[in-house]
Design a protein around this motif. Sequence first.
Motif, PDB file in Angstrom:
ATOM      1  N   SER A   1      32.558  35.956  38.921  1.00 53.35           N
ATOM      2  CA  SER A   1      33.187  35.077  37.928  1.00 53.35           C
ATOM      3  C   SER A   1      34.078  34.042  38.605  1.00 53.35           C
ATOM      4  O   SER A   1      34.073  32.855  38.239  1.00 53.35           O
ATOM      5  CB  SER A   1      34.004  35.923  36.951  1.00 53.35           C
ATOM      6  N   ALA A   2      34.828  34.469  39.617  1.00 53.02           N
ATOM      7  CA  ALA A   2      35.698  33.542  40.349  1.00 53.02           C
ATOM      8  C   ALA A   2      34.879  32.518  41.131  1.00 53.02           C
ATOM      9  O   ALA A   2      35.292  31.355  41.266  1.00 53.02           O
ATOM     10  CB  ALA A   2      36.605  34.328  41.292  1.00 53.02           C
ATOM     11  N   GLU A   3      33.734  32.925  41.650  1.00 54.17           N
ATOM     12  CA  GLU A   3      32.870  32.002  42.388  1.00 54.17           C
ATOM     13  C   GLU A   3      32.377  30.870  41.487  1.00 54.17           C
ATOM     14  O   GLU A   3      32.224  29.727  41.929  1.00 54.17           O
ATOM     15  CB  GLU A   3      31.691  32.759  42.992  1.00 54.17           C
ATOM     16  N   GLN A   4      32.129  31.184  40.223  1.00 55.39           N
ATOM     17  CA  GLN A   4      31.695  30.149  39.282  1.00 55.39           C
ATOM     18  C   GLN A   4      32.782  29.092  39.073  1.00 55.39           C
ATOM     19  O   GLN A   4      32.485  27.911  38.878  1.00 55.39           O
ATOM     20  CB  GLN A   4      31.304  30.786  37.946  1.00 55.39           C
ATOM     21  N   VAL A   5      34.043  29.515  39.120  1.00 51.90           N
ATOM     22  CA  VAL A   5      35.150  28.554  38.993  1.00 51.90           C
ATOM     23  C   VAL A   5      35.152  27.601  40.184  1.00 51.90           C
ATOM     24  O   VAL A   5      35.370  26.394  40.033  1.00 51.90           O
ATOM     25  CB  VAL A   5      36.501  29.299  38.899  1.00 51.90           C
TER      26      VAL A   5
END
Length: 743
Positions: A291-295
Motif C-alpha cells: 500500500s505504501a509503495e502505491q503512494v
Amino acid sequence: MSTSHTIKVKLVGVAKDEGAYLARWIHHHLYFGFNEIEIYINRTSDNSHEIVKKISNNYPAVKAIDADRFDCLPEFNSNRLQHESYLHALKSGRGSDYVMFLDIDEYWVTPGLDQSISDFIEEQSHFDAMVFEWFNEGGVNDEFQAFEKIVYGKLHQLGKSLIKMPSKIKDIRLHVSEMNPDSVIVLADGTKFKCEDEKKLPQHVSKDINSLKKAFVLHRMHRSEPEYLSSLFRGNPEQQFPIKLNRLGFGYAPNDPSIESIEFDRENYQKLGKSYDSFVAKCDLKSSIESAEQVVLKNAENLKYSIGELIQQKPEAVRRVLKYVKDKDISAVLGCPVKVVSIGGNEYKRKVVVHAGAHKTGTTSIQHGLFKSRNKLKAEGVVYATFDDRKSNQSILMHDAFLGSAASPRNVRALSQSDIDNLECKVIGYLNTIAKDDSWHTLIISGESISTLTQEMLSRFFSSVKRAFSNETLIECVFVVRNPCDYFRSTLQERLKRDSLEHIFSSGFPEESIFKNTIQKLAVTFKNEIKVLDFDTLVKEEYSLPYCFLKEVSGRFSDANFNYLKNYSRVGNQSMSSETFEFLNFINARYASSEKKQQLFHDARPLFNIAGLKPFSLPEEIKRKIEDKSQSDINYLNCNHGMRYSSQDSVGKQGVSWTAKNIKLFSWAVVDLPLYLREDAARFLEEKRQCNVKGLRNKNRAYTQAIKLITAVNRAPRWLCSVLCKSIYIRKRIEGKLGSWLH
C-alpha cells in the motif's frame, strides 16, 4: 547476529511518506545491533504510522513519534523540522550510550555485513562524535529493492554522525554538529575529523582524508527512477519550494570515471535478505508495504503533472534535479532536443553509426536484415556499409584491417603485412567514397568484433572513420548488451561446440566486468559518443530486430518508410538442447588432446538444432559461478545505463529433459553424424542408461532402442546410411514447412 550488550545505541530518523522503506530500514539497523529506534513521522500521507505500530508490537524498542507537533512552533523553528527532531531525540536519549542520526534512505554498513554497531564501537578509542562518510548509490532499475550485493556509486565528503551521550553539542547540524572545543571528533578509521573549509564547508570531510572506511553510510538517494521522482515530490521540510532542489539529477553520467563499486560478503548478504523476509512475515507487513509503495508511485506521477508549472518558477534548478531522467513525459515537458546534438552543442547533418556488438546480442539478425534490405534503405538515406558486398557481416574484415602489424597476436589468420595493408586501404577507400555521396543521412557500420579490438586497434579504426568525414558528421558507437547471466550462458553454448567445460572454465571464463570494461574502452575511443541498447528490450518489441535497431540509431526515422523491415524473419542461432549440451561435453572431453578435436565442430552440426528439445540447463556450480561473475556488470548496467537486470535470471531454469521422446529425437539426429561420433553416441547413451534410476522402464526402453538404432546404422552399408540420412533430412524439411504453414 551476536552483539555486545554493554553498549546501547539509539537510532533516530525523520520520515515523510517513507512507509515503503521503513520496514527494511528498521530491520536493517535492528539486525546490526541498534538497541532502540525512534522515527519522527511528519506531514505524511501514507501508512507510516500503521507500519511502525505493527513492528512495535513485535519489537517494543521501535517507536513512532508524531513530528507534526513541530508545525506549531514559530516559523523559524517549524522550518527547521529535522533540527528540532534531532534536538528532541538528544534530550530524550539519556538512557543510551550513543545516539546516531540517519535518514530513511541511509544505511549504516560494513563491507563484510558481519559486525554490529556496538561491537564496532568497542574496537574504537574514546570519541565524542564519529562521522561515517556517505557512499552515494547510483540509480538502479528495479523499484523497492534492497541494495545489491555489489553497489555502484560515489564516495562523498558528507556523512552522518554517531554522538556519545551525554552529548557535547553546541549547535545541532544535520551531518556534523558543532561540538564543544574539548570534543574528540573522529572518522570511522579513528582519523581526527578535519573539515574542508571552516566557513564554507564545515560539515564536509577534508578531501585529503576522505576515503572509504571499514564502516560507512550507504546513501540510497536515487533508488529507481520512479522512486527518485517521488522523493523529489516529498520536498524538503526546511525549504519552501514544492520539490527537493538539493539533487544533481538521477544517478550519475554514463561512463563517469569516478564511479566506484563496493562488494558485500555474499553469504552474509543472503542471510540479511532471509532475515528481512522473516521479519516482514512475523510483523505481517506485506500488504501494508504494498500500500505504501502505491503512494510512492502516485507521488511520482503527481510530480510529472507539476513539472510544467515548476519549471516556469525555477527553470535551471528544476532541470538540474531532473538531469538523466529518461521518462518520456518529463523529457517532452523539458523540451529535450530531438535533433542529434554534440556535447559542444553543434548540430550535425549526418551520422555514422558504428555497431560494435556485442557478440550474442542479435548481431547476425540485425546484419542479415539490413544487408538484404540495403538497396531499399539507400533510397531512404540509410547506407549499410559493405566493405565486402558478398557478406552481411563485415566483422572479420574490419578486425583484420586494423591489426597494424602481421606480428600482432590477434593475427589468427596469419595474414601477411601486405594483406593487412590492402584490407585497411580497402576500408578507407570505401569510407572516402561514401563520404563524397550526399544522398544519405545515416551510415551504419556493423561488426561485433569491433568491441573486441584492442585500444590501439580501435584508435586506428576511429581515426580512419574520422578522417573520411567532415566535422558536420557525428560518429556514434552503438553497443548492444543483454543480461550478463544470459550472455555468459549463450557464450558458453557457443564455446562448448569446440571445447570441454573443464577447459573453458580453466581458461578464465566467465570474464568479470566484460560489459563495463568494453563500454568504457569504447567511450574513450568515441569521445563518449556511445549509445548502449538493451537486447532484451529490442527482442520484446512487436516488430523485427533489424527494424527496432534501425529505429533506435537512424538519424531521421520515419515509420512509414521502413515498414518492409517490420516483419523481417529473425536469423540467428537457436539454443542448444540439454541432450546436445551433455553429449558435446562428453566428446570434447574424450578428444581433448586429439587431432579430431578441430573437426568436431563441423561433424557435430546436426546436433546443434534438434527440433523439439528444450534449451539446456547448467549444473548448479556453473550457474553460481556465472551469477557471481555477472553481478558487477549487472550493477554497472543498472546504475549507469538504466537496464533492468537481475542475477536471478533464466540460467538453467528450463530443466534437463532426457524423456523417452527426447531420447528418440536425439538418436535420429545422431544418425546424421559420422561413424566415429555415432560410436561415441552409443557409448554415451549406454552410460546414461546405466545411470538411469531403476523403475523408469519407458526411459530404459528408449535408451535401449536408441542404442540399437545407432548400432544398426553403424553396421549398415554406406549407401543405406546415405539413403536413411536423406530420408530423415526430407522428413525434417516437410515437418518444418508444415509447421510454418500451420503457425
